[in-house]
Design an enzyme around this catalytic site. Structure first.
Site, PDB file in Angstrom:
ATOM      1  N   GLU A 172       0.790  -1.243   0.000  1.00 18.43           N
ATOM      2  CA  GLU A 172       0.000   0.000   0.000  1.00 18.43           C
ATOM      3  C   GLU A 172       0.823   1.294   0.000  1.00 18.43           C
ATOM      4  OE1 GLU A 172      -2.737  -0.435   3.275  1.00 18.43           O
ATOM      5  OE2 GLU A 172      -3.678  -2.195   2.396  1.00 18.43           O
ATOM      6  N   GLU A 279      -6.109 -10.713  -1.633  1.00 20.57           N
ATOM      7  CA  GLU A 279      -6.919 -10.559  -0.413  1.00 20.57           C
ATOM      8  C   GLU A 279      -8.407 -10.504  -0.768  1.00 20.57           C
ATOM      9  OE1 GLU A 279      -5.505  -7.343   2.093  1.00 20.57           O
ATOM     10  OE2 GLU A 279      -3.413  -7.749   1.596  1.00 20.57           O
TER      11      GLU A 279
HETATM   12  C1  XIL Z   1      -6.307  -6.706   8.201  1.00 26.41           C
HETATM   13  C2  XIL Z   1      -6.617  -7.941   9.044  1.00 26.41           C
HETATM   14  O1  XIL Z   1      -7.477  -8.781   8.321  1.00 26.41           O
HETATM   15  C3  XIL Z   1      -7.228  -7.535  10.359  1.00 26.41           C
HETATM   16  O2  XIL Z   1      -7.354  -8.671  11.221  1.00 26.41           O
HETATM   17  C4  XIL Z   1      -6.366  -6.478  11.043  1.00 26.41           C
HETATM   18  O3  XIL Z   1      -7.023  -6.003  12.200  1.00 26.41           O
HETATM   19  C5  XIL Z   1      -6.093  -5.310  10.122  1.00 26.41           C
HETATM   20  O4  XIL Z   1      -5.509  -5.788   8.918  1.00 26.41           O
HETATM   21  N1  XIL Z   1      -5.057  -4.871   3.603  1.00 26.41           N
HETATM   22  C6  XIL Z   1      -4.023  -5.666   4.043  1.00 26.41           C
HETATM   23  C7  XIL Z   1      -4.249  -6.582   5.184  1.00 26.41           C
HETATM   24  O5  XIL Z   1      -2.960  -5.702   3.401  1.00 26.41           O
HETATM   25  O6  XIL Z   1      -3.075  -6.793   5.944  1.00 26.41           O
HETATM   26  C8  XIL Z   1      -5.370  -6.102   6.090  1.00 26.41           C
HETATM   27  O7  XIL Z   1      -5.605  -7.117   7.050  1.00 26.41           O
HETATM   28  C9  XIL Z   1      -6.614  -5.791   5.279  1.00 26.41           C
HETATM   29  C10 XIL Z   1      -6.338  -4.718   4.260  1.00 26.41           C
END
Ligand code: XIL
Length: 391
Positions: A172, A279
């Site tokens: 990101e 994701e």
């Molecule tokens: C999220 C997790 O799923 C949660 O459990 C945590 O509280 C916050 O992070 N983008 C990403 C992930 O790259 O690491 C994030 O994961 C969601 C958004």
């Protein structure tokens, strides 16, 4: 399909015994009326196409939630730690590394013949404040922060050398809007725009065989997508060791458009790097806008009208979700030459971060498996596509 057939099928899916029979009968007839497959698991159905994975949490891999662990191992060929390899988890204080939780994922992956994905090395979120601090309350200097970054990458990527398929090296870094390409993060403010190149070079040095990825959300948005293409093209031109780009794919039922999803994959593939869906989830709840912005610091005001499916997902929405997943996997299969992995952000709805983001305490239903750990119509829709893709 006769009842004995059905029983065998639901058992071999890895979801357990006959309690599943009634619900599975309905959905299987609706979405997978074809013959009983020999190996009804996603990892087998997509074996010739791409890896399929899930983000897992500690309880799922350490036996506390053994049933979930069995399902994950049966269904998926790759796993990502949802939180336990992030900076704040493995390196909470200066000089103190904590690898117990992260090691468990490596062991689970090896035991179940799954590929392990490292998430992640350099990010502005879930990174302790000390990382960016120097002496006497001043911000760290460029040299200090570069050294810290290198030490962290050497130690963390070094530890999993030979055990990890690839790392999300930088997560990101792109801005969501505004004039600049890059987000105004402490990494960029302190080190400068070259922090990304530096992180990738350190990662290659630490583990020369691991694949190295840039990972971000919202790349289906034209502005961010073209900035991502510029960023990665520049890295390639400068000889920075990058092997792939992950499009996180935190989606809604109607957004982004399928055309934008496909264009993103095509544009990234045209750079000559591997493309990964890293994701994936589909938020089914109403939102206040800001769709596609998965910045974990974003918060929206709660309101009962924004939590309509606390008692369960109505059939018509369940069906829409199944169609959305089928449409997405249809695109992924069309681009299977470029796509090397599709990872869902969680195993089941109960685990999903979307129950808490961007509004806390809601009941979301974004994944293929329900909070009861039973496969949803979307699961069968995806499975059927995978099976049909087999030569
Ligand atoms: C999220 C997790 O799923 C949660 O459990 C945590 O509280 C916050 O992070 N983008 C990403 C992930 O790259 O690491 C994030 O994961 C969601 C958004």
């Amino acid at each position: 399909m006769n009842p004995t057939h059905m029983k065998n099928m639901t058992r071999s899916l890895g979801f357990g015994g006959c309690t599943l029979l009634a619900s599975a009968t309905a959905v299987v007839f609706q979405f997978a009326a074809a013959a009983v497959p020999a190996t009804p698991a996603l990892r087998a159905a997509f074996a010739d196409d791409f890896l399929v994975g899930a983000a897992l949490n500690p309880a799922q891999i350490d036996g506390r939630n053994a049933h979930a662990g069995e399902i994950a191992a049966r269904q998926f060929s790759t796993l990502t730690a949802e939180n336990d390899m992030k900076w704040q988890s493995v390196h909470p204080q200066p000089g103190r590394y904590e690898f117990k939780a992260a090691d468990a994922y490596a062991e689970f992956a090896a035991k179940h013949d799954m590929k392990l994905i490292g998430h992640n090395l350099v990010w502005h979120s879930q990174t302790p404040a000390w990382v960016f601090q120097g002496e006497d309350g001043q911000p760290a200097t460029r040299e200090q922060l570069l050294k810290r970054m290198r030490d962290h990458i050497q130690t963390v990527a070094g530890r999993y050398k030979g055990k990890i398929k690839g790392w999300d090296v930088v997560n990101e870094a792109l801005a969501d809007g505004g004039p600049g390409i890059l987000r105004d993060s402490p990494w960029r403010r302190i080190i400068g725009d070259d922090f990304i190149d530096q992180a990738f070079r350190f990662a290659r040095e630490a583990d020369p065989k691991a694949e190295l990825y840039y990972n971000d959300y919202g790349l289906e948005n034209e502005h961010k997508r073209s900035n991502c293409v510029k960023l990665v093209r520049g890295m390639i031109e400068r000889g920075v060791p990058i092997d792939g780009v992950g499009t996180q794919s935190h989606f809604q039922l109607n957004s982004p458009s399928l055309a934008d999803v496909e264009k993103t994959i095509k544009d990234l593939a045209a750079l000559g790097v591997k493309v990964m869906v890293t994701e994936l989830d589909v938020d089914v709840l109403p939102s206040r806008g800001n769709m596609g912005n998965a910045d974990i610091s974003r918060r929206e005001q709660a309101d009962a009208s924004l939590n309509p499916y606390a008692a369960g997902l109505p059939d018509d929405v369940q069906e829409k979700l199944a169609r959305r997943y089928a449409d997405l996997f249809g695109i992924y299969l069309r681009h299977r030459k470029s796509i090397t992995r599709v990872t869902l952000w969680g195993l089941d709805d109960g685990q999903s971060w979307l129950n808490g983001f961007p509004i806390r305490g809601r009941t979301n239903h974004p994944l293929l498996i329900g909070r009861d750990l039973k496969p949803k119509p979307a699961f069968f829709a995806v499975l059927k596509l995978g099976q049909a893709s087999r030569p």
